[in-house]
Enzyme design. Structure first.
Site, PDB file in Angstrom:
ATOM      1  CG  HIS A   1     -12.755   2.780   3.520  1.00 21.92           C
ATOM      2  ND1 HIS A   1     -13.501   3.784   4.099  1.00 21.92           N
ATOM      3  CD2 HIS A   1     -11.467   3.050   3.816  1.00 21.92           C
ATOM      4  CE1 HIS A   1     -12.683   4.619   4.732  1.00 21.92           C
ATOM      5  NE2 HIS A   1     -11.444   4.204   4.561  1.00 21.92           N
TER       6      HIS A   1
ATOM      7  CD  GLU B   1      -8.368  -1.510   4.192  1.00 24.83           C
ATOM      8  OE1 GLU B   1      -7.870  -1.075   5.248  1.00 24.83           O
ATOM      9  OE2 GLU B   1      -8.821  -0.787   3.304  1.00 24.83           O
TER      10      GLU B   1
ATOM     11  NE  ARG C   1      -5.946   1.449  -0.138  1.00 27.81           N
ATOM     12  CZ  ARG C   1      -6.000   2.637   0.427  1.00 27.81           C
ATOM     13  NH1 ARG C   1      -4.885   3.262   0.755  1.00 27.81           N
ATOM     14  NH2 ARG C   1      -7.154   3.207   0.675  1.00 27.81           N
TER      15      ARG C   1
ATOM     16  CG  ASN D   1      -1.849   1.121   1.326  1.00 25.09           C
ATOM     17  OD1 ASN D   1      -1.783   2.057   0.523  1.00 25.09           O
ATOM     18  ND2 ASN D   1      -2.739   1.079   2.300  1.00 25.09           N
TER      19      ASN D   1
ATOM     20  NE  ARG E   1     -10.218  12.095   4.846  1.00 28.51           N
ATOM     21  CZ  ARG E   1     -10.154  10.819   4.501  1.00 28.51           C
ATOM     22  NH1 ARG E   1     -11.156  10.256   3.859  1.00 28.51           N
ATOM     23  NH2 ARG E   1      -9.092  10.110   4.772  1.00 28.51           N
TER      24      ARG E   1
END
Ligand code: ADP
Length: 395
Positions: free
Chosen positions: A178, A383, A89, A8, A239
């Site tokens: 996601h 993940e 990823r 990733n 955020r």
């Protein structure tokens, strides 16, 4: 046995795990941070032993060479040919990919076309991939997209109420992120509940620093809270999530902010961090603040949970029901306080909380009582493993 890496790459970081498959055993994992900055940090854990090196790592190529050398030095592999495949990823696959793909010049070109949709993430993914391809030219490489799982969303869920020409010309629509996590967790939820994945309605709450919710109906994502970018939806660490778009003009005039300034405010200074008056984006700090009577921390906590509960309600409506709800990621896995607060709103769905079970942290567990109409579970996401599985399936 074959050895598969999952990777990733961020703009200044590189996370990796090395698995032996199909046993899914983690042989090594690690992280390179501050790539391109002074005092970069390279850490690798093998057999539970972590080593950390601080030195200047100017770019991803050097980071990749360093980690591969470490894998050999530490005996994880004897030679590079043992690494059969690397799963990368990749954040934004646009409308090109509804599944993972083998890397190819065509896949690379399509992915490059999605750079305007994810100007920070996609270039990092490409740099990471190219560095690994150079270092491991004989390995198979795959792209695993964050957006792919959500490509099954129907038009009514992905179109914005904007002029159609923006979709036509620029593909402005909701994509969701996601996806690897939502897919992994929803599948695992069905397994744990002993229900067929293609006949069950699940809502996955991925609550980490970045947070999103997904409605998974019969094994397909039918709606999710993030949009064109990962800014939409829930209130997150820093955020804003959903806001009235007209706030931008108002704040811009009052504060003299241009577009870059506004985007910075929405991405970095908002969320529970902004709401808590800059106390923290971390729920451990917010919960501590709440306990010691900090009012802004309490507001931030409540706004976050309330938004989660409202999304769960709207997805129960979107699917005309829900069988299972799963909490995952940093907050979802660890904060019983958040889970309990969210679940207070869900009694109307026939959900009852098992308070003892909800005290557990970071393990697979049902947190609803046996007679609850909807099964609520905590399922740690993984993940990296999901990427390794996808990669094995492809190559
Ligand atoms: P991301 O991958 O999006 O960066 P994570 O899924 O790792 O984020 O989640 C990180 C967040 O999880 C932290 O910012 C913190 O808010 C939350 N978290 C981690 N541990 C705990 C805990 N024990 N209690 C409450 N919140 C926690």
């Amino acid at each position: 046995m074959s050895i598969v890496m999952s990777v990733n790459a961020g703009s200044s970081s590189l996370k990796f795990q090395v698995f032996s498959m199909p046993e899914e055993k983690v042989l090594a994992k690690g992280l390179v941070e501050r790539i391109g900055l002074p005092d970069s940090i390279f850490s690798i854990t093998v057999d539970g032993k972590k080593t950390e090196t601080v030195c200047d790592i100017p770019d991803h190529k050097v980071a990749v060479d360093m980690l591969i050398k470490a894998l050999i030095d530490k005996g994880v592999v004897k030679n590079l040919d043992e690494i059969e495949a690397v799963g990368h990823r990749m954040v934004h696959g646009g409308e090109y990919y509804s599944d993972s793909v083998k890397a190819s010049p065509e896949a690379e070109a399509n992915f490059e076309k999605c750079i305007p949709l994810a100007p920070l993430h996609n270039p990092a993914g490409l740099v990471g991939y190219r560095s690994f391809r150079e270092a491991l030219p004989r390995a198979s490489h795959t792209f695993v997209f964050d957006t792919a799982f959500h490509q099954t969303m129907p038009e009514k869920a992905y179109m914005y109420g904007l002029p159609y020409e923006y979709y036509d010309k620029y593909k402005v629509r909701r994509y969701g992120f996601h996806g690897t996590s939502h897919s992994f967790v929803s599948k695992r939820a069905a397994e744990l509940a002993g229900k067929p994945y293609d006949q069950v309605k699940t809502i996955v709450c991925h609550l980490g620093n970045g947070a999103s919710i997904c409605a998974v109906e019969n094994g397909r994502s039918v709606d999710t809270s993030m949009g064109l970018t990962p800014l939409e939806g829930l209130v997150m660490g820093t955020r804003s999530g959903d806001i009235d778009p007209a706030i931008l003009e108002f704040v811009s005039k009052k504060e003299g902010l241009d577009i870059a300034g506004l985007m910075n405010m929405l991405n970095k200074k908002s969320g529970v961090f902004g709401l808590s008056n800059n106390l923290s984006s971390d729920f451990r700090d917010l919960e501590e603040g709440m306990d010691s009577g900090n009012n802004e921390a309490k507001t931030a906590f409540e706004v976050f949970c309330y938004r989660v509960a409202k999304y769960v309600g709207s997805y129960a409506a979107a699917m005309n029901g829900v069988d299972m709800i799963a909490f995952t990621a940093g907050i979802g896995e660890n904060s019983g306080t958040v889970r309990a607060y969210v679940m207070k709103y869900l009694g109307y769905l026939g959900i009852t909380l098992d308070e003892e079970a909800n005290k557990k942290r970071g393990e697979e567990i049902a947190i609803s009582t046996a007679d609850s109409k909807v099964k609520v579970m905590v399922i740690p996401t993984n993940e990296e493993l999901a990427i390794a599985r996808e990669t094995v399936a492809l190559v």
